[in-house]
Design a protein around this motif. Structure first.
Motif, PDB file in Angstrom:
ATOM      1  N   LEU A  52     -38.751  21.362   3.070  1.00 26.63           N
ATOM      2  CA  LEU A  52     -37.695  21.437   2.061  1.00 26.63           C
ATOM      3  C   LEU A  52     -36.304  21.409   2.682  1.00 26.63           C
ATOM      4  O   LEU A  52     -35.388  20.792   2.135  1.00 26.63           O
ATOM      5  N   ALA A  53     -36.146  22.064   3.833  1.00 24.79           N
ATOM      6  CA  ALA A  53     -34.835  22.073   4.486  1.00 24.79           C
ATOM      7  C   ALA A  53     -34.504  20.721   5.107  1.00 24.79           C
ATOM      8  O   ALA A  53     -33.330  20.367   5.230  1.00 24.79           O
ATOM      9  N   SER A  54     -35.508  19.957   5.496  1.00 23.37           N
ATOM     10  CA  SER A  54     -35.277  18.650   6.119  1.00 23.37           C
ATOM     11  C   SER A  54     -35.112  17.522   5.109  1.00 23.37           C
ATOM     12  O   SER A  54     -34.712  16.420   5.489  1.00 23.37           O
ATOM     13  N   LEU A  55     -35.418  17.765   3.859  1.00 30.09           N
ATOM     14  CA  LEU A  55     -35.314  16.708   2.850  1.00 30.09           C
ATOM     15  C   LEU A  55     -33.916  16.090   2.730  1.00 30.09           C
ATOM     16  O   LEU A  55     -33.810  14.885   2.545  1.00 30.09           O
ATOM     17  N   PRO A  56     -32.821  16.869   2.825  1.00 30.29           N
ATOM     18  CA  PRO A  56     -31.507  16.218   2.739  1.00 30.29           C
ATOM     19  C   PRO A  56     -31.238  15.215   3.861  1.00 30.29           C
ATOM     20  O   PRO A  56     -30.352  14.380   3.734  1.00 30.29           O
ATOM     21  N   PHE A  57     -31.999  15.270   4.934  1.00 35.07           N
ATOM     22  CA  PHE A  57     -31.778  14.397   6.083  1.00 35.07           C
ATOM     23  C   PHE A  57     -32.817  13.278   6.165  1.00 35.07           C
ATOM     24  O   PHE A  57     -32.967  12.649   7.205  1.00 35.07           O
ATOM     25  N   ILE A  58     -33.517  13.019   5.076  1.00 39.34           N
ATOM     26  CA  ILE A  58     -34.604  12.039   5.099  1.00 39.34           C
ATOM     27  C   ILE A  58     -34.091  10.636   5.428  1.00 39.34           C
ATOM     28  O   ILE A  58     -34.752   9.884   6.145  1.00 39.34           O
ATOM     29  N   LYS A  59     -32.899  10.285   4.955  1.00 34.03           N
ATOM     30  CA  LYS A  59     -32.348   8.953   5.268  1.00 34.03           C
ATOM     31  C   LYS A  59     -32.079   8.818   6.758  1.00 34.03           C
ATOM     32  O   LYS A  59     -32.342   7.762   7.348  1.00 34.03           O
ATOM     33  N   ASN A  60     -31.569   9.879   7.383  1.00 29.60           N
ATOM     34  CA  ASN A  60     -31.312   9.844   8.827  1.00 29.60           C
ATOM     35  C   ASN A  60     -32.611   9.725   9.614  1.00 29.60           C
ATOM     36  O   ASN A  60     -32.669   9.020  10.622  1.00 29.60           O
ATOM     37  N   ILE A  61     -33.638  10.421   9.166  1.00 34.68           N
ATOM     38  CA  ILE A  61     -34.926  10.389   9.858  1.00 34.68           C
ATOM     39  C   ILE A  61     -35.554   9.000   9.738  1.00 34.68           C
ATOM     40  O   ILE A  61     -36.077   8.464  10.724  1.00 34.68           O
ATOM     41  N   VAL A  62     -35.475   8.399   8.556  1.00 33.25           N
ATOM     42  CA  VAL A  62     -36.013   7.050   8.363  1.00 33.25           C
ATOM     43  C   VAL A  62     -35.257   6.050   9.226  1.00 33.25           C
ATOM     44  O   VAL A  62     -35.851   5.180   9.861  1.00 33.25           O
ATOM     45  N   LYS A  63     -33.941   6.190   9.283  1.00 31.08           N
ATOM     46  CA  LYS A  63     -33.128   5.286  10.102  1.00 31.08           C
ATOM     47  C   LYS A  63     -33.424   5.489  11.587  1.00 31.08           C
ATOM     48  O   LYS A  63     -33.426   4.547  12.365  1.00 31.08           O
ATOM     49  N   PHE A  64     -33.701   6.726  11.989  1.00 26.67           N
ATOM     50  CA  PHE A  64     -33.979   7.048  13.390  1.00 26.67           C
ATOM     51  C   PHE A  64     -35.264   6.365  13.870  1.00 26.67           C
ATOM     52  O   PHE A  64     -35.330   5.842  14.971  1.00 26.67           O
ATOM     53  N   TYR A  65     -36.303   6.374  13.042  1.00 31.79           N
ATOM     54  CA  TYR A  65     -37.597   5.839  13.453  1.00 31.79           C
ATOM     55  C   TYR A  65     -37.778   4.357  13.132  1.00 31.79           C
ATOM     56  O   TYR A  65     -38.440   3.641  13.874  1.00 31.79           O
ATOM     57  N   GLY A  66     -37.276   3.919  12.022  1.00 33.48           N
ATOM     58  CA  GLY A  66     -37.524   2.554  11.590  1.00 33.48           C
ATOM     59  C   GLY A  66     -38.808   2.474  10.793  1.00 33.48           C
ATOM     60  O   GLY A  66     -39.678   3.343  10.896  1.00 33.48           O
ATOM     61  N   PRO A  67     -38.960   1.427  10.004  1.00 32.77           N
ATOM     62  CA  PRO A  67     -40.111   1.359   9.094  1.00 32.77           C
ATOM     63  C   PRO A  67     -41.463   1.194   9.787  1.00 32.77           C
ATOM     64  O   PRO A  67     -42.463   1.714   9.318  1.00 32.77           O
ATOM     65  N   LYS A  68     -41.523   0.494  10.907  1.00 34.25           N
ATOM     66  CA  LYS A  68     -42.819   0.267  11.563  1.00 34.25           C
ATOM     67  C   LYS A  68     -43.440   1.571  12.047  1.00 34.25           C
ATOM     68  O   LYS A  68     -44.632   1.823  11.838  1.00 34.25           O
ATOM     69  N   LYS A  69     -42.645   2.397  12.695  1.00 32.20           N
ATOM     70  CA  LYS A  69     -43.177   3.672  13.199  1.00 32.20           C
ATOM     71  C   LYS A  69     -43.570   4.594  12.053  1.00 32.20           C
ATOM     72  O   LYS A  69     -44.559   5.331  12.157  1.00 32.20           O
ATOM     73  N   LEU A  70     -42.808   4.572  10.979  1.00 33.31           N
ATOM     74  CA  LEU A  70     -43.139   5.437   9.844  1.00 33.31           C
ATOM     75  C   LEU A  70     -44.430   4.996   9.157  1.00 33.31           C
ATOM     76  O   LEU A  70     -45.226   5.828   8.738  1.00 33.31           O
ATOM     77  N   VAL A  71     -44.632   3.699   9.058  1.00 29.19           N
ATOM     78  CA  VAL A  71     -45.877   3.198   8.457  1.00 29.19           C
ATOM     79  C   VAL A  71     -47.063   3.592   9.335  1.00 29.19           C
ATOM     80  O   VAL A  71     -48.103   4.028   8.836  1.00 29.19           O
ATOM     81  N   LEU A  72     -46.928   3.448  10.637  1.00 27.28           N
ATOM     82  CA  LEU A  72     -48.012   3.845  11.537  1.00 27.28           C
ATOM     83  C   LEU A  72     -48.295   5.341  11.448  1.00 27.28           C
ATOM     84  O   LEU A  72     -49.450   5.771  11.493  1.00 27.28           O
ATOM     85  N   ALA A  73     -47.235   6.148  11.330  1.00 28.35           N
ATOM     86  CA  ALA A  73     -47.421   7.594  11.219  1.00 28.35           C
ATOM     87  C   ALA A  73     -48.059   7.981   9.894  1.00 28.35           C
ATOM     88  O   ALA A  73     -48.704   9.028   9.799  1.00 28.35           O
ATOM     89  N   ALA A  74     -47.912   7.152   8.887  1.00 26.46           N
ATOM     90  CA  ALA A  74     -48.433   7.482   7.562  1.00 26.46           C
ATOM     91  C   ALA A  74     -49.842   6.963   7.310  1.00 26.46           C
ATOM     92  O   ALA A  74     -50.422   7.255   6.260  1.00 26.46           O
ATOM     93  N   LEU A  75     -50.426   6.225   8.241  1.00 31.42           N
ATOM     94  CA  LEU A  75     -51.749   5.642   8.000  1.00 31.42           C
ATOM     95  C   LEU A  75     -52.842   6.698   7.820  1.00 31.42           C
ATOM     96  O   LEU A  75     -53.617   6.635   6.869  1.00 31.42           O
ATOM     97  N   VAL A  76     -52.912   7.647   8.716  1.00 35.30           N
ATOM     98  CA  VAL A  76     -53.971   8.669   8.629  1.00 35.30           C
ATOM     99  C   VAL A  76     -53.765   9.580   7.422  1.00 35.30           C
ATOM    100  O   VAL A  76     -54.722   9.825   6.668  1.00 35.30           O
ATOM    101  N   PRO A  77     -52.555  10.091   7.167  1.00 33.18           N
ATOM    102  CA  PRO A  77     -52.400  10.902   5.953  1.00 33.18           C
ATOM    103  C   PRO A  77     -52.665  10.104   4.669  1.00 33.18           C
ATOM    104  O   PRO A  77     -53.167  10.658   3.695  1.00 33.18           O
ATOM    105  N   ALA A  78     -52.354   8.813   4.696  1.00 29.01           N
ATOM    106  CA  ALA A  78     -52.647   7.988   3.517  1.00 29.01           C
ATOM    107  C   ALA A  78     -54.159   7.882   3.307  1.00 29.01           C
ATOM    108  O   ALA A  78     -54.635   7.926   2.162  1.00 29.01           O
TER     109      ALA A  78
END
Length: 144
Positions: A52-78
């Motif tokens: 909850l505390a990190s939610l305001p910074f979600i845009k910065n986190i997405v920009k930091f990693y880029g979409p490819k790394k985020l998709v790879l990180a989301a495969l197992v939880p998906a």
């Protein structure tokens, strides 16, 4: 608002070692059904608060990693989330998938915060986290 949220996130990162050491005790019982017990502990409370505390910074986190790394990180939880469809105990599967999403988000967010706040000597978060881990380890070893 961003400065206040940043202070909360940094405080949560610094109390993370204590929360992880207290992951087994105390356990707060929320009830049970015929298939499982509903319990929550300090580490799970920390995960929810950190999310909850990190939610305001979600845009910065997405920009930091880029979409490819985020998709790879989301495969197992998906996959865990999709397994709700064929699970016999849907409540347990939903709670496990939610917890796994929180863990992945916390790991991504923690790396973001440690990388972006480790260059300033005054606020070097990695050194503070190392000191917090050392102090917590000593305290836990004395009292346990």
């Amino acid at each position: 608002m961003q400065k206040f949220a940043k202070k909360i996130v940094i405080a949560l990162i610094l109390i993370m070692p204590l929360a992880m050491f207290l992951s087994y005790h105390p356990i707060i019982s929320l009830g049970s059904d015929e298939a499982m017990n509903f319990e929550i502990n300090i580490a799970e409370i920390w995960l929810v608060l950190f999310f909850l505390a990190s939610l305001p910074f979600i845009k910065n986190i997405v920009k930091f990693y880029g979409p490819k790394k985020l998709v790879l990180a989301a495969l197992v939880p998906a996959y865990f989330t999709l397994s709700i469809i064929w699970s016999t105990n849907r409540v347990r599967t939903l709670l496990t998938a939610g917890l796994f999403w929180l863990i992945i988000f916390a790991a991504l967010s923690l790396v973001y915060w440690l990388r972006t706040n480790s260059y300033d000597k005054k606020t070097c978060l990695t050194k503070k986290l190392g000191a917090a881990l050392l102090i917590t380890s000593i305290g836990v070893s004395i009292f346990c």
